[in-house]
Design a protein around this motif. Structure first.
Motif, PDB file in Angstrom:
ATOM      1  N   ILE A  38       0.837  -1.197   0.000  1.00 19.48           N
ATOM      2  CA  ILE A  38       0.000   0.000   0.000  1.00 19.48           C
ATOM      3  C   ILE A  38       0.876   1.252   0.000  1.00 19.48           C
ATOM      4  N   LEU A  41       2.411   1.746  -3.454  1.00 17.29           N
ATOM      5  CA  LEU A  41       1.448   2.234  -4.442  1.00 17.29           C
ATOM      6  C   LEU A  41       1.070   3.685  -4.181  1.00 17.29           C
ATOM      7  N   GLU A  42       0.974   4.092  -2.919  1.00 11.91           N
ATOM      8  CA  GLU A  42       0.694   5.497  -2.610  1.00 11.91           C
ATOM      9  C   GLU A  42       1.822   6.392  -3.099  1.00 11.91           C
ATOM     10  N   THR A  71      -3.532   2.584 -10.708  1.00 10.08           N
ATOM     11  CA  THR A  71      -2.871   2.550  -9.409  1.00 10.08           C
ATOM     12  C   THR A  71      -3.885   2.796  -8.295  1.00 10.08           C
ATOM     13  N   ASN A  72      -4.769   3.768  -8.509  1.00  8.29           N
ATOM     14  CA  ASN A  72      -5.802   4.055  -7.513  1.00  8.29           C
ATOM     15  C   ASN A  72      -6.770   2.888  -7.358  1.00  8.29           C
ATOM     16  N   ARG A  74      -6.013  -0.295  -7.795  1.00  4.60           N
ATOM     17  CA  ARG A  74      -5.281  -1.320  -7.054  1.00  4.60           C
ATOM     18  C   ARG A  74      -5.172  -0.949  -5.571  1.00  4.60           C
ATOM     19  N   LEU A  75      -4.962   0.337  -5.300  1.00  8.15           N
ATOM     20  CA  LEU A  75      -4.912   0.800  -3.915  1.00  8.15           C
ATOM     21  C   LEU A  75      -6.234   0.544  -3.205  1.00  8.15           C
ATOM     22  N   GLU A  76      -7.321   0.869  -3.872  1.00  2.00           N
ATOM     23  CA  GLU A  76      -8.639   0.651  -3.283  1.00  2.00           C
ATOM     24  C   GLU A  76      -8.882  -0.834  -3.023  1.00  2.00           C
ATOM     25  N   ARG A  79      -6.855  -1.866  -0.006  1.00  3.39           N
ATOM     26  CA  ARG A  79      -7.404  -1.314   1.231  1.00  3.39           C
ATOM     27  C   ARG A  79      -8.655  -2.067   1.670  1.00  3.39           C
TER      28      ARG A  79
END
Length: 82
Positions: A38, A41-42, A71-72, A74-76, A79
């Motif tokens: 995480i 990716l951030e 990317t966002n 994948r982040l979501e 999370r």
């Protein structure tokens, strides 16, 4: 040694400390790896947004926008797996 000095001198000067967790469970290790993904990716998303702000080529801007979007996503996804 190519840089001059002994191997132990090189290790002291350039080696990074190794952090070990002797009693770390597999679950704790998985959590640490999950959090590291995480964080990575951030950081990537931030760098991509910075590149997008300074880009001038329209095709490159579109490419960056797609990379940021993915990317966002994948982040979501990561999370929600927490």
């Amino acid at each position: 040694m190519a840089l001059g000095g002994t191997a132990s001198e090189y290790d002291r000067k350039f080696a990074t400390p190794v952090v070990t967790h002797i009693n770390q469970t597999d679950e704790e290790q998985a959590i640490l790896e999950h959090n590291a993904r995480i964080d990575a990716l951030e950081t990537l998303a931030t760098e991509l947004r910075n590149c997008l702000e300074h880009a001038t080529d329209e095709k490159y801007k579109q490419y960056l926008a797609v990379k940021i979007y993915r990317t966002n996503q994948r982040l979501e996804q990561l999370r929600t797996e927490e």
